[in-house]
Design a protein around this motif. Structure first.
Motif, PDB file in Angstrom:
ATOM      1  N   THR A   1      34.004  55.950  54.448  1.00 25.53           N
ATOM      2  CA  THR A   1      32.891  56.964  55.199  1.00 25.53           C
ATOM      3  C   THR A   1      32.663  57.718  54.134  1.00 25.53           C
ATOM      4  O   THR A   1      31.406  58.248  54.066  1.00 25.53           O
ATOM      5  CB  THR A   1      34.356  57.884  56.018  1.00 25.53           C
ATOM      6  OG1 THR A   1      34.729  56.946  56.948  1.00 25.53           O
ATOM      7  CG2 THR A   1      33.441  58.763  56.706  1.00 25.53           C
ATOM      8  N   ARG A   2      33.061  58.024  52.943  1.00 33.71           N
ATOM      9  CA  ARG A   2      32.544  58.638  51.795  1.00 33.71           C
ATOM     10  C   ARG A   2      31.353  58.014  51.366  1.00 33.71           C
ATOM     11  O   ARG A   2      30.221  58.511  51.155  1.00 33.71           O
ATOM     12  CB  ARG A   2      33.506  58.453  50.504  1.00 33.71           C
ATOM     13  CG  ARG A   2      32.937  58.897  49.334  1.00 33.71           C
ATOM     14  CD  ARG A   2      33.848  58.896  48.158  1.00 33.71           C
ATOM     15  NE  ARG A   2      33.544  59.341  46.907  1.00 33.71           N
ATOM     16  CZ  ARG A   2      33.082  58.404  45.979  1.00 33.71           C
ATOM     17  NH1 ARG A   2      32.606  57.121  46.187  1.00 33.71           N
ATOM     18  NH2 ARG A   2      32.439  58.844  44.853  1.00 33.71           N
TER      19      ARG A   2
ATOM     20  N   HIS B   1      28.479  58.489  53.952  1.00 35.01           N
ATOM     21  CA  HIS B   1      27.907  59.707  53.860  1.00 35.01           C
ATOM     22  C   HIS B   1      26.986  59.746  52.646  1.00 35.01           C
ATOM     23  O   HIS B   1      25.681  60.197  52.725  1.00 35.01           O
ATOM     24  CB  HIS B   1      28.831  60.948  53.628  1.00 35.01           C
ATOM     25  CG  HIS B   1      29.565  61.147  54.985  1.00 35.01           C
ATOM     26  ND1 HIS B   1      29.044  61.392  56.169  1.00 35.01           N
ATOM     27  CD2 HIS B   1      30.992  61.560  55.250  1.00 35.01           C
ATOM     28  CE1 HIS B   1      29.993  61.787  56.956  1.00 35.01           C
ATOM     29  NE2 HIS B   1      31.157  61.749  56.500  1.00 35.01           N
TER      30      HIS B   1
ATOM     31  N   PHE C   1      32.899  70.149  51.918  1.00 34.83           N
ATOM     32  CA  PHE C   1      33.362  69.372  53.106  1.00 34.83           C
ATOM     33  C   PHE C   1      34.167  68.245  52.444  1.00 34.83           C
ATOM     34  O   PHE C   1      34.222  67.594  51.558  1.00 34.83           O
ATOM     35  CB  PHE C   1      32.353  69.084  53.926  1.00 34.83           C
ATOM     36  CG  PHE C   1      31.375  67.825  53.538  1.00 34.83           C
ATOM     37  CD1 PHE C   1      31.516  66.531  53.639  1.00 34.83           C
ATOM     38  CD2 PHE C   1      30.203  68.475  52.785  1.00 34.83           C
ATOM     39  CE1 PHE C   1      30.491  65.832  53.081  1.00 34.83           C
ATOM     40  CE2 PHE C   1      29.167  67.585  52.399  1.00 34.83           C
ATOM     41  CZ  PHE C   1      29.498  66.175  52.671  1.00 34.83           C
TER      42      PHE C   1
ATOM     43  N   SER D   1      35.635  64.080  53.722  1.00 37.91           N
ATOM     44  CA  SER D   1      35.199  63.086  54.269  1.00 37.91           C
ATOM     45  C   SER D   1      36.444  61.808  54.473  1.00 37.91           C
ATOM     46  O   SER D   1      36.844  61.477  53.435  1.00 37.91           O
ATOM     47  CB  SER D   1      34.095  62.431  53.421  1.00 37.91           C
ATOM     48  OG  SER D   1      33.798  61.008  53.889  1.00 37.91           O
TER      49      SER D   1
ATOM     50  N   LYS E   1      35.880  61.873  59.973  1.00 40.26           N
ATOM     51  CA  LYS E   1      34.655  61.595  59.814  1.00 40.26           C
ATOM     52  C   LYS E   1      34.143  62.682  58.531  1.00 40.26           C
ATOM     53  O   LYS E   1      33.797  62.386  57.421  1.00 40.26           O
ATOM     54  CB  LYS E   1      33.690  61.266  60.550  1.00 40.26           C
ATOM     55  CG  LYS E   1      33.931  60.051  61.739  1.00 40.26           C
ATOM     56  CD  LYS E   1      34.386  59.060  60.661  1.00 40.26           C
ATOM     57  CE  LYS E   1      34.749  57.740  61.503  1.00 40.26           C
ATOM     58  NZ  LYS E   1      35.238  56.541  60.928  1.00 40.26           N
ATOM     59  N   ILE E   2      34.063  63.874  58.912  1.00 43.57           N
ATOM     60  CA  ILE E   2      33.775  65.104  58.185  1.00 43.57           C
ATOM     61  C   ILE E   2      34.249  66.329  58.650  1.00 43.57           C
ATOM     62  O   ILE E   2      34.046  66.544  59.824  1.00 43.57           O
ATOM     63  CB  ILE E   2      31.847  65.236  58.099  1.00 43.57           C
ATOM     64  CG1 ILE E   2      31.485  66.106  57.157  1.00 43.57           C
ATOM     65  CG2 ILE E   2      31.396  65.401  59.510  1.00 43.57           C
ATOM     66  CD1 ILE E   2      30.214  66.083  56.882  1.00 43.57           C
TER      67      ILE E   2
ATOM     68  N   THR F   1      26.199  69.974  54.689  1.00 51.13           N
ATOM     69  CA  THR F   1      27.436  69.568  55.776  1.00 51.13           C
ATOM     70  C   THR F   1      26.915  69.415  57.175  1.00 51.13           C
ATOM     71  O   THR F   1      27.298  68.260  57.809  1.00 51.13           O
ATOM     72  CB  THR F   1      28.593  70.836  55.702  1.00 51.13           C
ATOM     73  OG1 THR F   1      28.941  71.222  54.490  1.00 51.13           O
ATOM     74  CG2 THR F   1      29.679  70.368  56.423  1.00 51.13           C
TER      75      THR F   1
ATOM     76  N   ALA G   1      24.963  66.051  57.122  1.00 49.30           N
ATOM     77  CA  ALA G   1      25.912  64.963  57.071  1.00 49.30           C
ATOM     78  C   ALA G   1      26.350  64.447  58.230  1.00 49.30           C
ATOM     79  O   ALA G   1      26.541  63.411  58.548  1.00 49.30           O
ATOM     80  CB  ALA G   1      26.881  65.291  55.898  1.00 49.30           C
ATOM     81  N   ARG G   2      26.973  65.489  58.957  1.00 50.40           N
ATOM     82  CA  ARG G   2      27.518  65.164  60.222  1.00 50.40           C
ATOM     83  C   ARG G   2      26.457  64.346  61.406  1.00 50.40           C
ATOM     84  O   ARG G   2      26.670  63.488  61.870  1.00 50.40           O
ATOM     85  CB  ARG G   2      28.125  66.401  61.029  1.00 50.40           C
ATOM     86  CG  ARG G   2      28.772  66.147  62.205  1.00 50.40           C
ATOM     87  CD  ARG G   2      29.350  67.271  62.798  1.00 50.40           C
ATOM     88  NE  ARG G   2      29.814  67.109  64.293  1.00 50.40           N
ATOM     89  CZ  ARG G   2      31.060  66.415  64.599  1.00 50.40           C
ATOM     90  NH1 ARG G   2      31.893  65.857  63.480  1.00 50.40           N
ATOM     91  NH2 ARG G   2      31.356  66.113  65.654  1.00 50.40           N
TER      92      ARG G   2
ATOM     93  N   TYR H   1      25.574  61.031  60.219  1.00 49.94           N
ATOM     94  CA  TYR H   1      26.718  60.018  60.487  1.00 49.94           C
ATOM     95  C   TYR H   1      26.603  59.626  62.010  1.00 49.94           C
ATOM     96  O   TYR H   1      26.840  58.397  62.206  1.00 49.94           O
ATOM     97  CB  TYR H   1      27.983  60.609  59.898  1.00 49.94           C
ATOM     98  CG  TYR H   1      29.054  59.513  60.086  1.00 49.94           C
ATOM     99  CD1 TYR H   1      29.336  58.530  59.104  1.00 49.94           C
ATOM    100  CD2 TYR H   1      29.773  59.331  61.385  1.00 49.94           C
ATOM    101  CE1 TYR H   1      30.314  57.722  59.260  1.00 49.94           C
ATOM    102  CE2 TYR H   1      30.605  58.349  61.422  1.00 49.94           C
ATOM    103  CZ  TYR H   1      30.986  57.456  60.448  1.00 49.94           C
ATOM    104  OH  TYR H   1      31.905  56.545  60.663  1.00 49.94           O
TER     105      TYR H   1
END
Length: 287
Positions: free
Chosen positions: A215-216, A219, A247, A249, A254-255, A272, A275-276, A279
């Motif tokens: 997941t990192r 992102h 944040f 990950s 997820k975040i 942040t 990024a959400r 995703y």
């Protein structure tokens, strides 16, 4: 350990309803800790990066000297079959697992080719978009490859994580920001960490002391494709204290925005939030 509800277990070639027994008292994984797992997620009808998680557990098994017995492609198909029992509205944690069964000639090493395998599906809701956490320091550190199997998602690594979390919770925080052996920030006790300064996202460079998560990586790719600069580098605790946003990950949520690190407080910032958004847009379009 049942974290969620509505559990289904794949074992010995078929799906079973419930949290059934899969490991015996004399299995190598029971008494010497040769077990690995991975975690993926099903939500809103999608399974983001499921193939990558299934491939990683086979690499983890090899790192722990356990012989993987199911290809990543077959594992994906088994998971998809099991998920037919859940609706689109149900969020599921997907956990494939391997463990050693017999010991080798010395007893300490697992015997090659004798491997237990199971998949556990648990209904666990996704964290709400408003969820956040707080961080503090911990005296416990991430190990190095010469002393621990840092290149595997191995069950034997998690008691150290539990010590970090217990220490943080005892101080009134939700998680711990953890150092590597050199004293630089590695990640949190449960997830990879990002910080943002002047619109640039930073994350600790993968130096072998922690798993640089799937997941990192997602992102990082999503943010860069959106025009956000992302830098993987050596980061100190002072860098996080001076950050504009922080944040976490990880696969489970997820975040997760961070609102405080010790005495420093943060607002959930634009990077942040972006990024959400990125995703979820990617996940729901990658059916």
């Amino acid at each position: 350990m049942a974290v969620g509800t509505n559990i289904r277990t794949y074992f010995e070639g078929s799906w079973h309803v419930g949290d059934i027994p899969v490991m015996r008292a004399a299995d190598h994984g029971s008494w010497l800790g040769t077990s690995v797992f991975d975690g993926a997620r099903y939500f809103e009808g999608v399974t983001p990066d499921l193939e990558a998680h299934c491939a990683r557990i086979n690499r983890s098994a090899e790192a722990l000297m356990i012989t993987p017995t199911v290809s990543a492609e077959d594992m994906v198909e088994i998971v998809r079959e099991g998920l037919k029992a859940y609706s689109r509205e149900q969020a599921v944690y997907i956990r494939p697992m391997y463990w050693g069964i017999d010991g080798g000639a010395t007893g300490v090493m697992p015997k090659q080719g004798v491997t237990g395998f199971a998949i556990c599906l648990e209904e666990i809701p996704m964290a709400p978009p408003t969820a956040s956490t707080t961080l503090t320091r911990t005296r416990f550190r991430r190990p190095t490859l010469d002393s621990s199997v840092c290149n595997a998602k191995a069950g034997c690594l998690y008691p150290n994580n539990a010590r970090m979390l217990a220490e943080a919770l005892a101080q009134g925080f939700g998680n711990a920001l953890v150092a590597d052996a050199m004293g630089n920030v590695a990640e949190s006790a449960t997830a990879n960490a990002f910080m943002v300064k002047d619109g640039v996202a930073f994350t600790p460079i993968a130096n072998g002391t922690f798993l640089a998560g799937i997941t990192r990586s997602r992102h990082i790719a999503n943010l860069r494709a959106d025009g956000v600069e992302v830098v993987e580098t050596v980061l100190s605790f002072e860098d996080f204290e001076n950050a504009d946003e922080v944040f976490l990950s990880g696969n489970m949520s997820k975040i997760t925005p961070v609102t405080a690190f010790d005495e420093v407080t943060y607002q959930e910032g634009p990077v942040t939030r972006r990024a959400r958004e990125l995703y979820w847009d990617w996940a729901l379009s990658a059916k």
